[in-house]
Design a protein around this motif. Structure first.
Motif, PDB file in Angstrom:
ATOM      1  N   LYS A 180      14.723  54.126  -9.678  1.00  0.00           N
ATOM      2  CA  LYS A 180      15.496  54.562  -8.503  1.00  0.00           C
ATOM      3  C   LYS A 180      15.899  53.419  -7.585  1.00  0.00           C
ATOM      4  N   GLY A 181      15.305  52.257  -7.779  1.00  0.00           N
ATOM      5  CA  GLY A 181      15.626  51.115  -6.927  1.00  0.00           C
ATOM      6  C   GLY A 181      16.795  50.323  -7.482  1.00  0.00           C
ATOM      7  N   ILE A 182      17.064  49.195  -6.830  1.00  0.00           N
ATOM      8  CA  ILE A 182      18.046  48.274  -7.391  1.00  0.00           C
ATOM      9  C   ILE A 182      17.324  47.439  -8.441  1.00  0.00           C
ATOM     10  N   ILE A 183      17.913  47.314  -9.607  1.00  0.00           N
ATOM     11  CA  ILE A 183      17.325  46.467 -10.642  1.00  0.00           C
ATOM     12  C   ILE A 183      17.896  45.071 -10.437  1.00  0.00           C
ATOM     13  N   TRP A 184      17.075  44.194  -9.889  1.00  0.00           N
ATOM     14  CA  TRP A 184      17.565  42.852  -9.574  1.00  0.00           C
ATOM     15  C   TRP A 184      17.548  41.973 -10.806  1.00  0.00           C
ATOM     16  N   THR A 185      18.419  40.994 -10.797  1.00  0.00           N
ATOM     17  CA  THR A 185      18.311  39.941 -11.806  1.00  0.00           C
ATOM     18  C   THR A 185      17.340  38.901 -11.255  1.00  0.00           C
ATOM     19  N   ASP A 186      17.148  37.816 -11.979  1.00  0.00           N
ATOM     20  CA  ASP A 186      16.315  36.729 -11.452  1.00  0.00           C
ATOM     21  C   ASP A 186      16.985  36.038 -10.268  1.00  0.00           C
ATOM     22  N   HIS A 187      18.253  36.376 -10.029  1.00  0.00           N
ATOM     23  CA  HIS A 187      18.982  35.833  -8.886  1.00  0.00           C
ATOM     24  C   HIS A 187      18.914  36.855  -7.749  1.00  0.00           C
ATOM     25  N   ALA A 188      18.499  36.420  -6.562  1.00  0.00           N
ATOM     26  CA  ALA A 188      18.221  37.364  -5.483  1.00  0.00           C
ATOM     27  C   ALA A 188      19.459  38.054  -4.916  1.00  0.00           C
ATOM     28  N   ASP A 189      20.640  37.650  -5.344  1.00  0.00           N
ATOM     29  CA  ASP A 189      21.855  38.253  -4.802  1.00  0.00           C
ATOM     30  C   ASP A 189      22.601  39.140  -5.803  1.00  0.00           C
ATOM     31  N   VAL A 190      22.054  39.295  -7.002  1.00  0.00           N
ATOM     32  CA  VAL A 190      22.770  40.065  -8.028  1.00  0.00           C
ATOM     33  C   VAL A 190      21.872  41.163  -8.585  1.00  0.00           C
ATOM     34  N   GLY A 191      22.330  42.393  -8.446  1.00  0.00           N
ATOM     35  CA  GLY A 191      21.536  43.515  -8.915  1.00  0.00           C
ATOM     36  C   GLY A 191      22.399  44.664  -9.394  1.00  0.00           C
ATOM     37  N   MET A 192      21.725  45.697  -9.914  1.00  0.00           N
ATOM     38  CA  MET A 192      22.455  46.807 -10.533  1.00  0.00           C
ATOM     39  C   MET A 192      21.695  48.099 -10.277  1.00  0.00           C
ATOM     40  N   VAL A 193      22.412  49.211 -10.207  1.00  0.00           N
ATOM     41  CA  VAL A 193      21.721  50.509 -10.223  1.00  0.00           C
ATOM     42  C   VAL A 193      22.172  51.288 -11.459  1.00  0.00           C
ATOM     43  N   VAL A 194      21.231  52.022 -12.046  1.00  0.00           N
ATOM     44  CA  VAL A 194      21.557  52.917 -13.163  1.00  0.00           C
ATOM     45  C   VAL A 194      21.018  54.301 -12.819  1.00  0.00           C
TER      46      VAL A 194
END
Ligand SMILES: [Zn+2]
Length: 329
Positions: free
Chosen positions: A57-71
């Protein structure tokens, strides 16, 4: 932005390339270099370890703190997920130049979650970018579509996919030919396909089509609906419907005397010929729209088993007029 195109065609990869271009430490012209720590980390998603929907339910972050995704944790994207994006989008970038948020399968937005997204879509801070990914852009609310810049990703040709599969030893020549044609322009789908599994699913769906068009055996049809809903095939439900749609399309093409090369399931030509021989050309169009209608309804949480039974019986109902044969769950 709204990226529209078949699954597995590279929409997410392209969105990540944009995130790289915006955050790269040694950009090559307009593109990210692909090698700096920023570029490398942007490609690494920290997916939840469990399949518990709460963990998604959260944002799935990448290893980069400014890039993420929701599914979508289950069948729909949630209001709380859109609120999270709105909140995060309002922060300035932590380490790069821009924050980038991907929304996977954006067609899984329902009315409340779509509305929760509208505000940030309307006026995002200039350092934040939101990319909606979907293979079904028509299912998005017009209010969402009108606030996005839509980029369509066109399908690859079967020949391009076929040659990639052969060149990279993914499949033998004969198998590559079929895989490339059922992949509907998606390289990702063609590469990921488990061909034996696919063949078994296709055999089951071919039986459905045979019953619908030749045998008209309702009992067999309900048995097929039941099989489609068996727990062990749960994850295959969508792909079985995809396969059924390609088979219907093929039979339809053959009933219109299209050339054999236009048929997707090349290795089933003789069976498809039998099916298409007595087929009323108006029925396949109705079948496909009935399947699509049911898929839309599944998103609003109807009982899948009852819906499948109803779908198959609607499809089996006596010939036209088409407008009276709409699918009713
Ligand atoms: Zn870089």
């Amino acid at each position: 932005m709204l990226f529209a195109g078949e699954d597995g065609i590279g929409k997410k990869l392209f969105a990540l390339e944009i995130a790289r271009a915006l955050n790269c430490r040694s950009p090559q012209g307009a593109e990210g270099c692909g090698n700096c720590p920023s570029c490398v980390r942007i490609g690494k998603f920290n997916y939840p370890q469990s399949s518990e929907s709460d963990d998604w339910k959260g944002i799935i972050w990448t290893d980069h703190a400014d890039v993420g995704m929701v599914v979508a944790p289950k069948r729909v994207l949630l209001v709380e997920q859109m609120r999270l994006i709105e909140r995060e989008a309002n922060y300035r970038p932590y380490e790069g130049n821009a924050r980038v948020f991907l929304i996977e399968d954006a067609d899984k937005l329902n009315d409340p979650s779509a509305n929760a997204l509208l505000k940030v879509l309307e006026e995002p801070p200039h350092t934040s970018h939101i990319v909606l990914l979907t293979s079904r852009p028509a299912m998005l609310l017009p209010t969402i579509r009108s606030r996005c810049q839509m980029i369509r990703f066109s399908p690859l040709s079967p020949e391009e996919i076929e040659s990639h599969l052969v060149k990279n030893n993914v499949a033998s020549a004969g198998e590559a030919r079929i895989r490339a044609r059922v992949a509907r322009g998606s390289l990702g789908r063609a590469v990921a396909q488990d061909f034996d599994g696919f063949s078994a699913q296709r055999a089951a769906m071919l039986r459905v089509l045979q019953v619908l068009s030749v045998d008209e055996d309702r009992l067999q049809l309900l048995r097929s609906a039941e099989e489609l809903n068996e727990a062990k095939y749960k994850d295959e439900y969508e792909s079985r419907l995809d396969i059924l749609e390609t088979l219907i399309r093929d039979a339809w093409m053959m009933s219109l005397h299209a050339p054999d090369e236009s048929v997707v399931n090349q290795d089933l030509l003789s069976q498809l010929k039998k099916i298409s021989a007595g087929l009323d050309g108006r029925r396949p169009a109705g079948w496909i729209s009935q399947i699509e209608e049911m898929r839309e309804q599944l998103i609003v949480n109807i009982n899948r088993k009852a819906a499948t039974d109803a779908l198959f019986l609607t499809m089996a109902a006596a010939a036209p007029p088409l407008e009276k044969r709409r699918f009713v769950p």
